[in-house]
Enzyme design. Structure first.
Site, mmCIF file in Angstrom:
data_model
loop_
_atom_site.group_PDB
_atom_site.id
_atom_site.type_symbol
_atom_site.label_atom_id
_atom_site.label_comp_id
_atom_site.label_asym_id
_atom_site.label_seq_id
_atom_site.Cartn_x
_atom_site.Cartn_y
_atom_site.Cartn_z
ATOM 1 N N SER A 1 -45.169 -116.461 20.118
ATOM 2 C CA SER A 1 -46.080 -116.031 21.179
ATOM 3 C C SER A 1 -45.412 -114.927 21.975
ATOM 4 C CB SER A 1 -46.411 -117.199 22.111
ATOM 5 O OG SER A 1 -46.973 -116.674 23.297
ATOM 6 N N HIS B 1 -48.747 -114.445 17.795
ATOM 7 C CA HIS B 1 -49.703 -115.117 18.674
ATOM 8 C C HIS B 1 -49.824 -114.315 19.979
ATOM 9 C CE1 HIS B 1 -51.881 -118.718 20.085
ATOM 10 N NE2 HIS B 1 -51.252 -118.558 21.231
ATOM 11 N N ASP C 1 -51.572 -114.161 23.663
ATOM 12 C CA ASP C 1 -52.215 -114.982 24.692
ATOM 13 C C ASP C 1 -52.926 -114.127 25.729
ATOM 14 O OD1 ASP C 1 -51.536 -117.732 24.011
ATOM 15 O OD2 ASP C 1 -49.455 -117.135 24.343
ATOM 16 N N MET D 1 -55.135 -114.025 28.978
ATOM 17 C CA MET D 1 -55.508 -114.883 30.120
ATOM 18 C C MET D 1 -56.204 -114.051 31.181
ATOM 19 S SD MET D 1 -52.038 -117.108 30.575
ATOM 20 C CE MET D 1 -51.101 -117.702 29.147
ATOM 21 N N HIS E 1 -55.481 -115.691 21.172
ATOM 22 C CA HIS E 1 -55.880 -116.923 21.862
ATOM 23 C C HIS E 1 -56.479 -116.520 23.207
ATOM 24 C CE1 HIS E 1 -54.193 -120.909 23.808
ATOM 25 N NE2 HIS E 1 -55.514 -120.865 23.798
ATOM 26 N N MET F 1 -57.783 -117.337 26.579
ATOM 27 C CA MET F 1 -57.870 -118.310 27.677
ATOM 28 C C MET F 1 -58.652 -117.644 28.796
ATOM 29 S SD MET F 1 -54.007 -119.654 27.214
ATOM 30 C CE MET F 1 -53.663 -118.186 26.247
ATOM 31 N N MET G 1 -53.935 -127.865 21.988
ATOM 32 C CA MET G 1 -52.990 -127.495 23.048
ATOM 33 C C MET G 1 -52.156 -128.722 23.421
ATOM 34 S SD MET G 1 -53.463 -124.301 23.650
ATOM 35 C CE MET G 1 -52.195 -124.263 24.928
ATOM 36 N N ASP H 1 -49.979 -125.532 19.981
ATOM 37 C CA ASP H 1 -49.494 -124.515 20.926
ATOM 38 C C ASP H 1 -49.050 -125.200 22.209
ATOM 39 O OD1 ASP H 1 -49.083 -122.229 22.447
ATOM 40 O OD2 ASP H 1 -51.173 -121.562 22.384
HETATM 41 C C1 DX5 Z 1 -49.780 -121.361 26.881
HETATM 42 C C2 DX5 Z 1 -49.950 -120.347 25.787
HETATM 43 C C3 DX5 Z 1 -48.908 -120.487 24.766
HETATM 44 C C4 DX5 Z 1 -47.512 -120.208 25.264
HETATM 45 C C5 DX5 Z 1 -46.575 -121.073 24.498
HETATM 46 O O1 DX5 Z 1 -50.732 -121.192 27.812
HETATM 47 O O2 DX5 Z 1 -51.201 -120.520 25.151
HETATM 48 O O3 DX5 Z 1 -49.188 -119.745 23.590
HETATM 49 O O4 DX5 Z 1 -47.132 -118.868 25.129
HETATM 50 O O5 DX5 Z 1 -45.340 -120.949 25.054
HETATM 51 P P1 DX5 Z 1 -44.189 -122.038 24.836
HETATM 52 O O6 DX5 Z 1 -43.918 -122.091 23.375
HETATM 53 O O7 DX5 Z 1 -43.060 -121.470 25.637
HETATM 54 O O8 DX5 Z 1 -44.711 -123.351 25.363
HETATM 55 ZN ZN ZN Z 2 -51.458 -119.582 23.086
#
Ligand code: DX5
Ligand code: ZN
Length: 221
Positions: free
Chosen positions: A8, A33, A35, A37, A66, A68, A137, A175
């Site tokens: 990620s 990956h 993320d 947000m 991903h 969010m 998750m 994840d």
């Molecule tokens: C969390 C994200 C993850 C995050 C995982 O909200 O969706 O993808 O980057 O990070 P680690 O592996 O550090 O928990």
């Molecule tokens: Zn993620």
């Protein structure tokens, strides 16, 4: 069985993004990956189209995006055209989930759905044929570096059963808090794809850590 490791980039050093991606490639990462947000679905803001486009120029590895975000349907087309290979939306943010998953497929991407820790598998059990990837998750989304919620291993096991019962070949991804200490339990429960941020980018040797995580699964077959 396949083991996919998806670093990620949330935990990457953005001042050296090209180097970090090259490191992931050299370490044998399967996917990157990404993320996204929006500060509404989760209490944190990250990035959008521009970074996906930049990553697309930096690597041929699949970009596992991903979302969010609330109203994920607003971004699907934009992110697909920016170069995403997979788009994973949250069941909690998509009341018309089946329609959105079908739309993601129409855009030529892997249709993913993510479930927060408190969301039951029944949120997706009626629409399994439209799912290409199910993301469990194992932390509440929003931040890297959180602790893996161990009892959710049973949810991963039940997700594997649900997919098998529906004869689905969807990817089962986990994840949140994946590390050398937790990956094996998730793998044994039936997951095949593992997101890891902190465990990789904070490791003394991030490149070797990707292989070390994979190895934890392969030796425990
Ligand atoms: C969390 C994200 C993850 C995050 C995982 O909200 O969706 O993808 O980057 O990070 P680690 O592996 O550090 O928990
Ligand atoms: Zn993620």
């Amino acid at each position: 069985m396949t083991v996919r490791i998806a670093p990620s980039i949330l935990s990457a050093d953005f001042a050296r993004l090209a180097d970090e991606i090259a490191m992931c490639e050299a370490g044998g990462a399967d996917w990157i990956h990404v993320d996204v947000m929006d500060g509404q679905f989760v209490p944190n803001l990250t990035f959008g189209r521009k970074v996906i486009e930049t990553l697309r120029r930096l690597t041929a590895l699949p970009l596992d995006v991903h979302l969010m975000v609330v109203q994920p349907e607003r971004y699907l087309e934009d992110f697909a055209s920016a170069g995403a290979n997979g788009l994973t939306i949250h069941a909690e943010a998509a009341p018309h989930l089946q329609r959105q998953l079908a739309r993601i497929r129409e855009l030529g991407c892997r249709a993913g759905v993510a479930l927060n820790p408190s969301t039951p598998l029944s949120a997706v059990s009626e629409i399994v044929p439209d799912i290409d990837l199910l993301l469990i998750m194992t932390v509440n989304p929003g931040f890297g570096g959180q602790e893996f919620i161990e009892y959710l291993v049973d949810k991963i096991r039940r997700a594997r059963l649900m997919l098998d019962e529906c004869a689905s070949d969807a990817v089962l991804e986990v994840d949140g808090g994946i590390s050398r200490a937790t990956i094996e339990d998730a793998w044994r429960a039936g997951a095949d794809t593992f997101v890891a941020g902190n465990a990789i980018f904070s490791a003394a040797d991030p490149r070797a850590e990707i292989g070390a995580l994979r190895q934890r699964c392969l030796v425990s077959v």
